[in-house]
Design a protein around this motif. Structure first.
Motif, mmCIF file in Angstrom:
data_model
loop_
_atom_site.group_PDB
_atom_site.id
_atom_site.type_symbol
_atom_site.label_atom_id
_atom_site.label_comp_id
_atom_site.label_asym_id
_atom_site.label_seq_id
_atom_site.Cartn_x
_atom_site.Cartn_y
_atom_site.Cartn_z
ATOM 1 N N ASP A 40 -35.964 -8.050 35.900
ATOM 2 C CA ASP A 40 -34.519 -8.176 35.695
ATOM 3 C C ASP A 40 -34.023 -7.189 34.635
ATOM 4 O OD1 ASP A 40 -32.013 -9.280 36.011
ATOM 5 O OD2 ASP A 40 -32.561 -11.270 35.302
ATOM 6 N N ASP A 41 -32.726 -6.895 34.666
ATOM 7 C CA ASP A 41 -32.079 -6.080 33.641
ATOM 8 C C ASP A 41 -32.774 -4.739 33.458
ATOM 9 O OD1 ASP A 41 -30.572 -8.355 33.338
ATOM 10 O OD2 ASP A 41 -31.508 -8.974 31.459
ATOM 11 N N ASP B 240 -29.727 -3.136 35.884
ATOM 12 C CA ASP B 240 -28.765 -3.879 35.082
ATOM 13 C C ASP B 240 -27.328 -3.503 35.411
ATOM 14 O OD1 ASP B 240 -28.756 -5.829 32.725
ATOM 15 O OD2 ASP B 240 -27.251 -4.339 32.170
ATOM 16 N N GLU C 160 -27.049 -5.232 40.488
ATOM 17 C CA GLU C 160 -26.257 -6.413 40.116
ATOM 18 C C GLU C 160 -24.946 -6.004 39.469
ATOM 19 O OE1 GLU C 160 -28.824 -8.858 37.683
ATOM 20 O OE2 GLU C 160 -28.328 -7.730 35.891
#
Ligand code: C2E
Ligand code: CA
Ligand code: CA
Ligand code: CA
Length: 273
Positions: free
Chosen positions: A179-180, A202, A236
């Protein structure tokens, strides 16, 4: 000068105290929130290049009777420091597996994956892999439908338990997502040694991509990296058709953001178009 100095001290101290009190109050409320089951999950759709929903990310919400709705950015760090993330996260994974079991009963939804965020403390907890295995088994769902999202500080940890847990989860058939991605500091060379199946770029890069060529360069590089390492890539924070189009031109496979849907309660999630 003396008065100014005293004023400074007076301004400074109460605010420090207020912050401390606020934290203490939040922590007390958080402790009782676990047995009182004040948490619920919201779900945000993830779509492929054609706009078809392929899965969702579960995002935690805390509705406190005394304090109202509390943002994850306010309570997750506190839950992490206090260790309360372990029972909270366990319940999240159990609920996520129950949702997957429910989806799997309908031909229209049985392909959907569910992504769950796992914090560092939770990931390294001795019972973590067993908790996940048990939750999947109890619900009777295929491990490959569950994606665990971890951040860079988890995957680069040199703690033996972290490496062992990643390997064990992979063997179980659970997918790991980083993630990120892009906001950390470490070198990219570690990526190819990890049992990952997905990168999530991210949202800061997506947000600034159209106005800042340097951000666009990061996005382009991460998409190429994901392709070379045969990892899925999720963008995202996609909010506009222009962002989607640019990401699509760059070869991005999966998308998540307000353009496709905000995080909503399960009953409001629209998974079939
Ligand atoms: P994250 O994992 O990076 O989740 C994405 C965040 O971006 C979510 O915020 C989501 O609501 C928000 N978001 C999604 N699409 C858009 C968009 O198009 N524009 C903008 N501006 N924002 C968008 P949220 O729900 O407030 O969660 C914040 C963070 O809290 C998450 O960041 C994650 O790190 C953490 N978190 C949430 N649920 C859990 C959980 O169950 N366990 C753990 N350990 N952490 C969680
Ligand atoms: Ca996430
Ligand atoms: Ca993220
Ligand atoms: Ca984030």
């Amino acid at each position: 000068a003396k008065r100014a100095g005293r004023d400074c001290v007076r301004v400074f101290e109460p605010s420090m105290k207020a912050e401390h009190d606020e934290r203490a109050r939040l922590l007390t409320a958080l402790r009782s929130a676990v047995p009182a089951q004040e948490f619920r999950l919201h779900y945000q759709p993830q779509v492929d290049r054609t706009g078809r929903v392929v899965g969702a990310e579960a995002l935690l919400r805390w509705e406190s009777p005394e304090l109202g709705m509390i943002e994850p950015s306010r309570f997750i760090p506190l839950a992490e420091e206090s260790g309360l993330i372990v029972p909270i996260g366990r319940a999240v994974i159990r609920d996520a597996c129950a949702v997957l079991a429910w989806w799997s009963q309908d031909p229209a939804t049985k392909h959907l994956t569910l992504s769950v965020n796992v914090s560092p403390h939770q990931f390294q907890h001795p019972s973590f892999v067993e908790d996940v295995r048990l939750a999947l088994q109890t619900a009777g769902v295929s491990p490959s439908l569950l994606k665990l999202e971890v951040t860079e500080n988890v995957v680069i940890s040199d703690m033996p338990s972290v490496q062992a847990h990643m390997q064990a989860l992979r063997e179980l058939g659970v997918r790991l997502s980083l993630d990120d991605f892009g906001i950390g500091y470490s070198s990219l060379s570690y990526l190819k040694h990890l049992p990952l199946s997905q990168l999530k770029i991210d949202q800061v890069f997506v947000r600034n991509m159209l106005s800042d060529p340097r951000e666009a360069a990061v996005v382009r590089t991460v998409i190429a990296l994901a392709r070379d390492l045969a990892l899925e890539l999720v963008a995202e924070g996609v909010e506009t058709p222009e962002q989607r189009e640019m990401l699509s031109d760059l070869g991005c496979g999966l998308y998540q953001g307000y353009l496709f849907g905000r995080p909503v309660p399960l009953e409001s999630l629209c998974v079939v178009q």
